[in-house]
Design a protein around this motif. Structure first.
Motif, PDB file in Angstrom:
ATOM      1  N   MET A 127       0.816  -1.209   0.000  1.00  0.00           N
ATOM      2  CA  MET A 127       0.000   0.000   0.000  1.00  0.00           C
ATOM      3  C   MET A 127       0.856   1.268   0.000  1.00  0.00           C
ATOM      4  O   MET A 127       0.342   2.363  -0.253  1.00  0.00           O
ATOM      5  CB  MET A 127      -0.947   0.001   1.202  1.00  0.00           C
ATOM      6  CG  MET A 127      -1.987  -1.110   1.144  1.00  0.00           C
ATOM      7  SD  MET A 127      -3.129  -1.074   2.548  1.00  0.00           S
ATOM      8  CE  MET A 127      -4.024   0.434   2.185  1.00  0.00           C
ATOM      9  N   LEU A 128       2.165   1.119   0.264  1.00  0.00           N
ATOM     10  CA  LEU A 128       3.040   2.289   0.177  1.00  0.00           C
ATOM     11  C   LEU A 128       2.970   2.916  -1.214  1.00  0.00           C
ATOM     12  O   LEU A 128       3.145   4.130  -1.371  1.00  0.00           O
ATOM     13  CB  LEU A 128       4.493   1.894   0.480  1.00  0.00           C
ATOM     14  CG  LEU A 128       4.815   1.404   1.897  1.00  0.00           C
ATOM     15  CD1 LEU A 128       6.305   1.075   1.998  1.00  0.00           C
ATOM     16  CD2 LEU A 128       4.420   2.431   2.933  1.00  0.00           C
ATOM     17  N   LEU A 129       2.710   2.095  -2.208  1.00  0.00           N
ATOM     18  CA  LEU A 129       2.647   2.611  -3.579  1.00  0.00           C
ATOM     19  C   LEU A 129       1.495   3.591  -3.754  1.00  0.00           C
ATOM     20  O   LEU A 129       1.510   4.404  -4.689  1.00  0.00           O
ATOM     21  CB  LEU A 129       2.518   1.442  -4.563  1.00  0.00           C
ATOM     22  CG  LEU A 129       3.712   0.468  -4.577  1.00  0.00           C
ATOM     23  CD1 LEU A 129       3.437  -0.702  -5.511  1.00  0.00           C
ATOM     24  CD2 LEU A 129       4.985   1.189  -4.980  1.00  0.00           C
ATOM     25  N   LYS A 130       0.483   3.523  -2.885  1.00  0.00           N
ATOM     26  CA  LYS A 130      -0.605   4.504  -2.950  1.00  0.00           C
ATOM     27  C   LYS A 130      -0.088   5.911  -2.670  1.00  0.00           C
ATOM     28  O   LYS A 130      -0.683   6.895  -3.094  1.00  0.00           O
ATOM     29  CB  LYS A 130      -1.704   4.153  -1.938  1.00  0.00           C
ATOM     30  CG  LYS A 130      -2.554   2.945  -2.310  1.00  0.00           C
ATOM     31  CD  LYS A 130      -3.614   2.722  -1.255  1.00  0.00           C
ATOM     32  CE  LYS A 130      -4.583   1.624  -1.678  1.00  0.00           C
ATOM     33  NZ  LYS A 130      -5.435   2.056  -2.811  1.00  0.00           N
ATOM     34  N   ALA A 131       1.017   5.988  -1.923  1.00  0.00           N
ATOM     35  CA  ALA A 131       1.567   7.295  -1.561  1.00  0.00           C
ATOM     36  C   ALA A 131       2.259   7.980  -2.735  1.00  0.00           C
ATOM     37  O   ALA A 131       2.822   9.072  -2.578  1.00  0.00           O
ATOM     38  CB  ALA A 131       2.537   7.154  -0.386  1.00  0.00           C
ATOM     39  N   ARG A 132       2.192   7.407  -3.912  1.00  0.00           N
ATOM     40  CA  ARG A 132       2.624   8.138  -5.110  1.00  0.00           C
ATOM     41  C   ARG A 132       1.678   9.299  -5.393  1.00  0.00           C
ATOM     42  O   ARG A 132       2.028  10.235  -6.093  1.00  0.00           O
ATOM     43  CB  ARG A 132       2.677   7.184  -6.315  1.00  0.00           C
ATOM     44  CG  ARG A 132       3.849   6.224  -6.282  1.00  0.00           C
ATOM     45  CD  ARG A 132       3.859   5.278  -7.459  1.00  0.00           C
ATOM     46  NE  ARG A 132       2.739   4.343  -7.426  1.00  0.00           N
ATOM     47  CZ  ARG A 132       2.611   3.307  -8.244  1.00  0.00           C
ATOM     48  NH1 ARG A 132       3.538   3.072  -9.160  1.00  0.00           N
ATOM     49  NH2 ARG A 132       1.579   2.498  -8.157  1.00  0.00           N
ATOM     50  N   ASP A 133       0.476   9.179  -4.831  1.00  0.00           N
ATOM     51  CA  ASP A 133      -0.505  10.264  -4.944  1.00  0.00           C
ATOM     52  C   ASP A 133      -0.066  11.418  -4.045  1.00  0.00           C
ATOM     53  O   ASP A 133       0.002  11.263  -2.824  1.00  0.00           O
ATOM     54  CB  ASP A 133      -1.875   9.740  -4.500  1.00  0.00           C
ATOM     55  CG  ASP A 133      -2.964  10.808  -4.519  1.00  0.00           C
ATOM     56  OD1 ASP A 133      -2.653  11.973  -4.865  1.00  0.00           O
ATOM     57  OD2 ASP A 133      -4.108  10.487  -4.168  1.00  0.00           O
ATOM     58  N   PRO A 134       0.213  12.590  -4.605  1.00  0.00           N
ATOM     59  CA  PRO A 134       0.678  13.723  -3.794  1.00  0.00           C
ATOM     60  C   PRO A 134      -0.333  14.154  -2.731  1.00  0.00           C
ATOM     61  O   PRO A 134       0.049  14.777  -1.732  1.00  0.00           O
ATOM     62  CB  PRO A 134       0.889  14.836  -4.827  1.00  0.00           C
ATOM     63  CG  PRO A 134       1.053  14.124  -6.132  1.00  0.00           C
ATOM     64  CD  PRO A 134       0.174  12.917  -6.041  1.00  0.00           C
TER      65      PRO A 134
END
Length: 464
Positions: free
Chosen positions: A154-161
């Motif tokens: 879910m860390l990849l969701k943090a690509r959202d600024p």
């Protein structure tokens, strides 16, 4: 297990893990169904189980031929509602009975909070992947103390600024695990992602004891209120609406969300009956999926015995049955029981059933399963002799807060010789992939109608 025309695929529900019922209400006896009411498994495919994580779930049903191709506060809940078990809560909904006003208030407050969170372009996600299941169900799961970090993807969701994330664990997340998850992103994206994520651990010791208690239980302990306050401070500092993303929606996760004054992104615990094996069979039946012979909502060894006798009487060639605990984990809460050759003498049949269950108890797993039936409930199903070695594809979906269903992915499960989950290869094989998607969507829509939302998955068995 569900059945469909060749190439068959059987759906199966595995509600990641649901909370444990403490006093399930079962019928006094099994319904006296005529043989004609019991569908039989054929050479067509059969569904295994549906697993919802953390949405609602179903356990084993069969489909007809498919076309190829927060609550801001829970303190006002009555004592009875607070202690209600999954079975009771789900049956109120399933049987069309009136849902209590307190439960309606809780769910309404949760929906309002999630709507505001979902509509905000700037928001915070608090990830708490607690394995909130009965310890007896988890003791055989290898590496269970590592499960909290499975959600690192879910860390990849943090690509959202616009997203900020607070990732909570019992002990510090190993750097190699973070590196593994972010290995496919650029150095620049990695830096941006990690700048938006805050890690909170309850212990500074990476070698802290494993699963002596679940993460959610630890978070509610007095000695960990400092960590809970830290999370509240991080939410406040973000200046954004926040929601709690659990692995399972138990009363503990609900209480954590309440203390943080944020909504829980998961179904209300009273609705998680649909993630049990019994609830799954009912879901599949409700949506018209043909499922293999079986009985659900069993609460005692006597009811297990009666279910076996009824299945055997309806199918004299039956060789084995499968006993499953409602809150099964990774295939470790199932036990097959072998039957002898059919006898027309009823006394001999009952003696054979007693003997078969007695032999099952000699196996520690079998003994544990039968001992847990009164506490957790379970099902008995016909064992599909022609299913050994068959592929087991799975469909993953997400039920959004507006009750729409989005299919996320499919995969092929990797199982050991006992059916225990080891891993997966993506996607599901092409010959039945479209059917897996269609059947998963149908189950998701049914779950949404039961108050489920969030992630869910449906496991299948594809027979030649």
């Amino acid at each position: 297990p569900a059945q469909i025309e060749k190439p068959g695929v059987k759906p199966a529900v595995s509600l990641a893990p649901v909370s444990s019922p403490s006093a399930p209400q079962f019928p006094a006896a099994l319904p006296a169904l005529p043989a004609s009411a019991l569908p039989h498994a054929s050479e067509a495919a059969v569904a295994k189980s549906v697993s919802i994580a953390p949405a609602a779930a179903a356990s084993a049903a069969a489909l007809p031929a498919a076309t190829p191709s927060s609550p801001q506060s829970s303190s006002d809940i009555s004592e009875r509602a607070a202690q209600s078990v999954l079975f009771d809560g789900a049956r109120r909904a399933a049987d069309g009975l009136e849902i209590s006003d307190s439960l309606r208030v809780e769910v309404s407050a949760q929906a309002t909070g999630l709507k505001a969170w979902g509509q905000s372009p700037q928001r915070t996600l608090v990830v708490v992947q607690s394995m909130s299941l009965d310890p007896d169900l988890l003791k055989g799961v290898s590496g269970i103390d590592k499960y909290e970090t499975r959600a690192l993807v879910m860390l990849l969701k943090a690509r959202d600024p616009g997203l900020r994330m607070i990732f909570v664990t019992s002990k510090p997340v190993p750097q190699y695990a973070i590196d593994h998850v972010l290995r496919t992103v650029s150095a620049r994206d990695r830096e941006d992602i990690l700048s938006r994520v805050k890690f909170v651990s309850l212990s500074d010791d990476p070698n802290a004891e494993g699963l002596q208690a679940t993460l959610a239980e630890k978070m509610l302990r007095p000695e960990n209120q400092g960590a809970l306050q830290k999370i509240k401070d991080l939410i406040r500092q973000s200046g954004r609406p926040a929601a709690l993303h659990p692995f399972i929606s138990s009363r503990n996760e609900w209480e954590i969300a309440d203390r943080l004054a944020i909504p829980l992104y998961a179904p209300h615990p009273d609705f998680l009956y649909w993630g049990t094996k019994s609830g799954s069979r009912r879901i599949f039946r409700e949506v018209g999926l043909e499922q293999s012979s079986g009985y659900e909502d069993l609460k005692s060894e006597a009811e297990v015995e009666e279910a076996i006798e009824k299945l055997w009487a309806a199918n004299h060639s039956l060789k084995r049955v499968m006993i499953k605990i409602n809150d099964g984990v990774s295939g470790l809460s199932n036990k097959s029981v072998r039957l002898p050759v059919w006898s027309d003498d009823q006394a001999q049949r009952w003696a054979a059933i007693y003997q078969a269950l007695g032999l099952a108890k000699l196996d520690p797993i079998g003994a544990d399963i039968l001992a847990m039936i009164p506490k957790k409930g379970g099902v008995v199903e016909e064992f599909l002799e022609d299913a050994a070695g068959s592929p087991s594809p799975s469909g993953q979906g997400k039920i959004l807060t507006d009750a729409s269903v989005r299919i996320v992915s499919t995969h092929e499960q990797i199982l050991d010789e006992k059916g225990v989950y080891l891993g997966a290869n993506y996607p599901a094989d092409e010959p039945y992939r479209d059917r897996v998607v269609a059947m998963t969507r149908k189950i998701g829509e049914a779950l949404a109608g039961k108050g489920g939302f969030g992630r869910f998955s449906v496991d299948f068995l594809a027979l030649p």
